[in-house]
Write an enzyme that holds these catalytic residues in place. Structure first.
Site, PDB file in Angstrom:
ATOM      1  N   THR A 104       1.436  -1.231   0.490  1.00 23.25           N
ATOM      2  CA  THR A 104      -0.322  -0.101  -0.329  1.00 23.25           C
ATOM      3  C   THR A 104       0.853   1.592   0.337  1.00 23.25           C
ATOM      4  O   THR A 104       1.392   1.305  -1.176  1.00 23.25           O
ATOM      5  CB  THR A 104      -0.946   0.069   0.895  1.00 23.25           C
ATOM      6  OG1 THR A 104      -0.354  -0.342   2.634  1.00 23.25           O
ATOM      7  CG2 THR A 104      -1.982  -1.464   0.634  1.00 23.25           C
ATOM      8  N   LYS A 141       4.345  -6.892   4.260  1.00 26.35           N
ATOM      9  CA  LYS A 141       4.044  -4.950   3.426  1.00 26.35           C
ATOM     10  C   LYS A 141       3.601  -4.621   4.843  1.00 26.35           C
ATOM     11  O   LYS A 141       3.393  -5.439   6.469  1.00 26.35           O
ATOM     12  CB  LYS A 141       2.728  -5.627   2.567  1.00 26.35           C
ATOM     13  CG  LYS A 141       1.023  -5.551   3.231  1.00 26.35           C
ATOM     14  CD  LYS A 141       0.803  -4.578   4.030  1.00 26.35           C
ATOM     15  CE  LYS A 141       0.605  -2.836   3.210  1.00 26.35           C
ATOM     16  NZ  LYS A 141      -0.286  -2.459   4.577  1.00 26.35           N
ATOM     17  N   THR A 158       2.074  -9.100  12.709  1.00 21.37           N
ATOM     18  CA  THR A 158       1.973  -7.216  12.315  1.00 21.37           C
ATOM     19  C   THR A 158       1.500  -7.806  10.992  1.00 21.37           C
ATOM     20  O   THR A 158      -0.178  -8.083  10.794  1.00 21.37           O
ATOM     21  CB  THR A 158       3.669  -7.715  11.900  1.00 21.37           C
ATOM     22  OG1 THR A 158       3.855  -6.187  11.112  1.00 21.37           O
ATOM     23  CG2 THR A 158       3.619  -8.418  10.750  1.00 21.37           C
ATOM     24  N   GLU A 173       6.042   4.556   7.545  1.00 16.32           N
ATOM     25  CA  GLU A 173       5.523   6.274   7.082  1.00 16.32           C
ATOM     26  C   GLU A 173       6.173   7.203   7.891  1.00 16.32           C
ATOM     27  O   GLU A 173       6.077   7.815   8.644  1.00 16.32           O
ATOM     28  CB  GLU A 173       3.947   6.038   6.735  1.00 16.32           C
ATOM     29  CG  GLU A 173       3.227   5.680   6.312  1.00 16.32           C
ATOM     30  CD  GLU A 173       1.907   5.303   6.490  1.00 16.32           C
ATOM     31  OE1 GLU A 173       1.390   5.943   7.962  1.00 16.32           O
ATOM     32  OE2 GLU A 173       1.326   4.589   5.680  1.00 16.32           O
ATOM     33  N   ASN A 184      -0.568  10.588   6.000  1.00 21.33           N
ATOM     34  CA  ASN A 184      -1.560  10.066   7.547  1.00 21.33           C
ATOM     35  C   ASN A 184      -2.322  10.852   7.882  1.00 21.33           C
ATOM     36  O   ASN A 184      -3.593  10.864   7.849  1.00 21.33           O
ATOM     37  CB  ASN A 184      -1.093  10.017   8.550  1.00 21.33           C
ATOM     38  CG  ASN A 184       0.134   8.185   8.272  1.00 21.33           C
ATOM     39  OD1 ASN A 184      -0.604   7.361   7.574  1.00 21.33           O
ATOM     40  ND2 ASN A 184       0.234   8.325   8.857  1.00 21.33           N
ATOM     41  N   SER A 201      -7.843  10.620   1.786  1.00 19.98           N
ATOM     42  CA  SER A 201      -8.671  12.020   0.567  1.00 19.98           C
ATOM     43  C   SER A 201      -7.943  11.781  -0.814  1.00 19.98           C
ATOM     44  O   SER A 201      -7.268  11.001  -0.820  1.00 19.98           O
ATOM     45  CB  SER A 201      -8.166  12.682   1.393  1.00 19.98           C
ATOM     46  OG  SER A 201      -7.052  13.574   1.301  1.00 19.98           O
TER      47      SER A 201
END
Lengths: 385, 385
Positions: free
Chosen positions: A148, A170, A181, A261, A380, A385
């Site tokens: 993702t 992932k 996880t 991230e 995040n 959106s």
């Protein structure tokens, strides 16, 4: 270097239109045997996604013949319609492979609350396409199709004498596994029955994925599945097997940490001198979840005061005035007071080693986390959106 | 509109050179009586600053004649030298006022680990200057001198028939009080003995400051002190007094929330239908500490899936498929499935009301938090450098 490295496995990855980018989003991993032994651990989040609820039943008898995974939608909190989508997906895979739907594990990842009729149609047709695309060299395609916000595919292999174990993972955000996880599939050609697979997998994940706490946010979809084909004809000693599973899980956990991230630092918090391993884990996790400490590391600031403030919120045995803290080898705090000047600490490398000495016992644990950055907030705040 | 609104109090704020900007950094609040009754609550962080350790002893007998507060240094984890600094500060104030050092509460705020000889000299001389500057209209000066990253002074007053209660607060980060909050001084001219002050203060802070959880990071220095002079000659009924203290604490907590570091939203998470108030608080706090949800709000994204994922990490009684979530009046999730389209939610106002219905009981609680923003990361990555 993938889930198809061990003998007896095929895999594939296809684009089913779940991702708006057109990138691959449905993966399939199939165990061709002779054995179909399996074990799995799942998220301990009490809000579980539909695929987790389904797959917990599938794995209960220790037999799994296939794992189908989709990115582009978590199928979590999508009502009974969503559970039915998971069931229909397993049936589509079972039909295509000539196996029971009850032996097909389903994994999903993406935005919570998505799973309408369009999603269902695409997942099911993608699953059929994936079955048609199976290949004994398809591991890399599968690893790509489950991503993702990950920046790259995450795969690792541990080779042993005559047998091997490989895996893909992932996960980049919502990365604080409870008993598992994000999505992980491990495959081995060792001949190991499901009860011993289960024991090895639980021992391995307990000290690897469970100690990764990137952002303190536990997912609803976490799943780790271990499939054994027995195609090597070798049954390794249990200790050796567990060690190999642990080594593989550790490698994959490191890959997850390094791609978290928006992160700019990988922080390994090693807690020593704890009264118990439970205490060491609690202390490490408390530091790993302290936003002020994590933001300081982003700013290359070795702010040990925030480490001690975090320790103080735990129930662990410790004396605030007998705690030592080192960062990248420089002891900045001894016995709860300043030691070396903080400007001796070099935080420019990506990796930061925080060593906390509680000085009350002999237990240790290492929790792995990341820093809190502008990019984490950006990714995040814009994700759905 | 300050700690000098109630009769019987004087206050001051002076610049002692602790802040590099030259801004005021030492405050003093003195109770001239006739009563010197007092109560206080302190951080439940087990890593406590030296002023907290000192002040817990001072307030034990229910008598406090003065509170001296400094910004520009937390005097936490500064060893026995730091504790001695606190003691010497109380003695300097006691000498200047002609009272016992054992009746002087000391509060500090700033960077953990700072408290050298220069700090000591400046705090002590600043305390003497503050005693010389005392004024019965000095409340505003005191409220200004305790600020750190706060953007403005925070004061409130509740007036009753013939008596009043006023207070000042500071706090913008490390804002997740355990049994208290950042530095708060409340003053009343009501005639209330210390045991009843204590009861009123604990009841009030339990539902106000304790339910503020801006960034999940509990301070080492949190202190709330309530001083009663009896100068009005009025003893209000305990229920009326507790209600007034609660109203004042709630106003100050709102001021803290609205000025939280880098925040762009004030998020009030109202949990209803809980089995117990403890459950409601645990659920609210779990949502308030979920970085993914907080970042989503920053991005004006009503991401209810992250709310449910957070609830799933708690021990509270609930059924994931019977949870409702509304944001600013729009029900986006009913019974654990999507309800109204999320684009009906307007997140442009600063205040966001999140209403969570657990549907298992009748208990409720509201936790107040803020969003996770670029500015929060920026301020906290640069704070000590």
């Amino acid at each position: 270097m993938s889930v198809t490295t061990a003998k007896g496995f095929e895999a594939s990855g296809v684009a089913a239109g779940l991702k708006s980018t057109g990138a691959p989003d449905v993966a399939l991993v199939v165990n061709r045997g002779p054995s179909a032994a399996a074990a799995a651990v799942f998220t301990s989040n009490r809000s579980k996604a539909n695929p987790v609820i389904w797959s917990q039943q599938v794995v209960a008898d220790g037999v799994v013949r296939a794992v189908v995974l989709n990115s582009g939608g978590a199928n979590c909190f999508t009502g009974s319609f969503g559970f039915q989508t998971t069931h229909l997906t397993a049936e589509a895979v079972g039909d295509a492979l000539g196996v029971s739907a009850g032996d097909v594990v389903v994994c999903s990842t993406g935005l919570i609350g998505t799973g309408d009729q369009v999603f269902r149609d695409r997942v099911i047709s993608g699953s059929r396409d994936a079955a048609a695309a199976l290949d004994d060299g398809g591991g890399n395609d599968a690893a790509t199709a489950i991503l993702t916000t990950d920046s790259h595919a995450k795969q690792a292999v541990v080779e042993r004498d005559g047998w091997s174990i490989g895996g893909m993972a992932k996960g980049a955000g919502m990365l604080a596994p409870g008993l598992a996880t994000m999505l992980v599939v491990l495959t081995t050609d060792a001949d190991v029955p499901s009860d011993l697979l289960d024991r090895a997998l639980r021992e391995a994940t307990c000290v690897t994925f469970d100690r990764l706490d990137s952002d303190g946010c536990m997912s609803t979809n976490d799943t780790v599945v271990l499939l054994a084909s027995a195609a090597s004809g070798i049954t390794p000693p249990q200790l050796e097997f567990t060690a190999a599973v642990t080594e593989l899980c550790s490698q994959l956990a490191t890959l997850l940490q390094q791609d978290a991230e928006g992160s700019s630092h990988d922080i390994d918090i090693e807690v020593t001198g704890a009264h118990s391993e439970t205490d060491a884990v609690e202390v490490g996790r408390s530091i790993a979840r302290n936003n002020l400490f994590k933001a300081a590391v982003f700013g290359n600031d070795p702010n040990w005061g925030r480490v001690l403030a975090a320790i103080g919120t735990t129930t662990a045995e410790f004396d605030p005035y007998n705690v030592d803290v080192s960062m990248n080898g420089v002891r900045v705090c001894s016995e709860g007071a300043p030691d070396r000047p903080i400007d001796e600490v070099d935080l420019s490398p990506r990796r930061l080693h925080v060593l906390v000495g509680l000085n009350v016992g002999a237990a240790t644990a290492t929790i792995r986390t990341n820093d809190l950055t502008h990019d984490y907030v950006h990714e995040n705040s814009a994700y759905s959106s």
